[in-house]
Write an enzyme that holds these catalytic residues in place. Sequence first.
Site, PDB file in Angstrom:
ATOM      1  N   ASN A   1      37.758  42.584  32.483  1.00 52.17           N
ATOM      2  CA  ASN A   1      38.774  42.110  33.431  1.00 52.17           C
ATOM      3  C   ASN A   1      38.195  42.092  34.843  1.00 52.17           C
ATOM      4  O   ASN A   1      38.022  43.137  35.467  1.00 52.17           O
ATOM      5  CB  ASN A   1      39.996  43.045  33.349  1.00 52.17           C
ATOM      6  CG  ASN A   1      41.124  42.573  34.236  1.00 52.17           C
ATOM      7  OD1 ASN A   1      41.044  41.518  34.870  1.00 52.17           O
ATOM      8  ND2 ASN A   1      42.184  43.368  34.296  1.00 52.17           N
ATOM      9  N   TRP A   2      37.911  40.891  35.332  1.00 51.16           N
ATOM     10  CA  TRP A   2      37.263  40.772  36.639  1.00 51.16           C
ATOM     11  C   TRP A   2      38.254  40.820  37.802  1.00 51.16           C
ATOM     12  O   TRP A   2      37.851  40.770  38.974  1.00 51.16           O
ATOM     13  CB  TRP A   2      36.434  39.482  36.688  1.00 51.16           C
ATOM     14  CG  TRP A   2      35.292  39.496  35.724  1.00 51.16           C
ATOM     15  CD1 TRP A   2      34.675  40.623  35.222  1.00 51.16           C
ATOM     16  CD2 TRP A   2      34.625  38.376  35.128  1.00 51.16           C
ATOM     17  NE1 TRP A   2      33.669  40.257  34.355  1.00 51.16           N
ATOM     18  CE2 TRP A   2      33.608  38.888  34.290  1.00 51.16           C
ATOM     19  CE3 TRP A   2      34.771  36.993  35.234  1.00 51.16           C
ATOM     20  CZ2 TRP A   2      32.757  38.066  33.547  1.00 51.16           C
ATOM     21  CZ3 TRP A   2      33.915  36.165  34.503  1.00 51.16           C
ATOM     22  CH2 TRP A   2      32.927  36.695  33.670  1.00 51.16           C
ATOM     23  N   LYS A   3      39.518  40.861  37.485  1.00 48.56           N
ATOM     24  CA  LYS A   3      40.572  40.966  38.517  1.00 48.56           C
ATOM     25  C   LYS A   3      40.325  39.943  39.635  1.00 48.56           C
ATOM     26  O   LYS A   3      39.938  38.810  39.355  1.00 48.56           O
ATOM     27  CB  LYS A   3      40.649  42.403  39.033  1.00 48.56           C
ATOM     28  CG  LYS A   3      40.875  43.405  37.887  1.00 48.56           C
ATOM     29  CD  LYS A   3      41.081  44.812  38.349  1.00 48.56           C
ATOM     30  CE  LYS A   3      41.232  45.736  37.134  1.00 48.56           C
ATOM     31  NZ  LYS A   3      41.337  47.133  37.508  1.00 48.56           N
TER      32      LYS A   3
ATOM     33  N   HIS B   1      49.919  44.630  33.681  1.00 46.11           N
ATOM     34  CA  HIS B   1      48.807  45.483  34.118  1.00 46.11           C
ATOM     35  C   HIS B   1      49.334  46.415  35.214  1.00 46.11           C
ATOM     36  O   HIS B   1      50.169  46.016  36.029  1.00 46.11           O
ATOM     37  CB  HIS B   1      47.651  44.621  34.640  1.00 46.11           C
ATOM     38  CG  HIS B   1      46.422  45.423  34.940  1.00 46.11           C
ATOM     39  ND1 HIS B   1      46.301  46.165  36.085  1.00 46.11           N
ATOM     40  CD2 HIS B   1      45.281  45.623  34.233  1.00 46.11           C
ATOM     41  CE1 HIS B   1      45.131  46.796  36.070  1.00 46.11           C
ATOM     42  NE2 HIS B   1      44.497  46.474  34.950  1.00 46.11           N
TER      43      HIS B   1
ATOM     44  N   GLU C   1      46.425  52.432  29.771  1.00 48.60           N
ATOM     45  CA  GLU C   1      45.587  52.646  30.950  1.00 48.60           C
ATOM     46  C   GLU C   1      46.257  53.692  31.843  1.00 48.60           C
ATOM     47  O   GLU C   1      47.176  53.368  32.591  1.00 48.60           O
ATOM     48  CB  GLU C   1      45.374  51.330  31.718  1.00 48.60           C
ATOM     49  CG  GLU C   1      46.587  50.415  31.771  1.00 48.60           C
ATOM     50  CD  GLU C   1      46.432  49.236  32.717  1.00 48.60           C
ATOM     51  OE1 GLU C   1      45.302  48.823  32.979  1.00 48.60           O
ATOM     52  OE2 GLU C   1      47.461  48.749  33.206  1.00 48.60           O
TER      53      GLU C   1
ATOM     54  N   SER D   1      38.163  53.471  33.850  1.00 47.15           N
ATOM     55  CA  SER D   1      36.803  53.918  34.151  1.00 47.15           C
ATOM     56  C   SER D   1      35.886  53.943  32.930  1.00 47.15           C
ATOM     57  O   SER D   1      35.082  54.873  32.752  1.00 47.15           O
ATOM     58  CB  SER D   1      36.828  55.293  34.836  1.00 47.15           C
ATOM     59  OG  SER D   1      37.472  55.194  36.098  1.00 47.15           O
TER      60      SER D   1
ATOM     61  N   GLY E   1      37.292  47.260  33.821  1.00 49.09           N
ATOM     62  CA  GLY E   1      37.431  46.605  35.121  1.00 49.09           C
ATOM     63  C   GLY E   1      36.107  46.654  35.864  1.00 49.09           C
ATOM     64  O   GLY E   1      35.238  45.782  35.699  1.00 49.09           O
TER      65      GLY E   1
END
Length: 257
Positions: free
Chosen positions: A13-15, A101, A170, A216, A237
């Site tokens: 997930n590159w956000k 999210h 998460e 993480s 992430g």
Amino acid sequence: MEYMKTNKIVIGNWKMNKSIRESAACAKELLDARYDLTSVKSTDIVLTPSFLALNEVKKVCAGRNGISLGAQDVYWGTGNYCGAVSAKMLSEVCSYAFAGHSERRMHFNDTDEIVNRKVKACIEAGITPIFCIGEDEEANNAGKTKEVIRRQIESGLAGVRPCEMVVLYEPVWALGTGRTPCTEDTEEIMRFVREILHELFGAGAGRGIRAVYAGSVRPENAAAYARLPHVDGVAVGTASLSAEKLAAIIHAVDRAV
Ligand code: PGA
């Protein structure tokens, strides 16, 4: 309670971190022969660039088995909703979408009810929802993790029939912080998630649902999470911003049994 593992999954997930060009370049690097992704056997890979970059990344990944695209968010309506992107529109470019999210819940007021609408919109449009749950630091410190998770699942999946889905746990305090829950605690929560899914959908009905850990995740700890009996993969992430680290995580998860 028996649960049979299916293909594992790694979500990168590159956000809001990569431009269109940077996203395409990162995908290209990831597919480079030096990272040997063609040897990945039992792990599905999902990349979630920004809405804008979906098409370019899709082009880069065209013809590569086992790699899918996902959106970072979705809107449930269609028509006059300026700035929003509907599930139906997304279904032309990707096969997954995040719903709820924690960063959407935190910064964009996604409530449990809104998340529920997003999950339903995805299902209706034929997109696999990545339905996110997880307690914040305060709830964790107060020993209310299970209470929060039960509420989020029961509200987020209200009126939803069992179908293909990813449930992403998460813990908010572990996102981007380098702090992680120990594997024993993670397994306990993931088993609890399965129990709730069984209650909601009946025994066996949650088979198409993959339960995934995020927070993480790095090349060094990915296998420990992926190996847990009730964990079907990881979402990444920060570490996914590096193609090298993401590839290392994908291989670690694929090898973890
Ligand atoms: P992180 O993010 O890997 O940077 O902790 C994970 C996520 O947001 O799902």
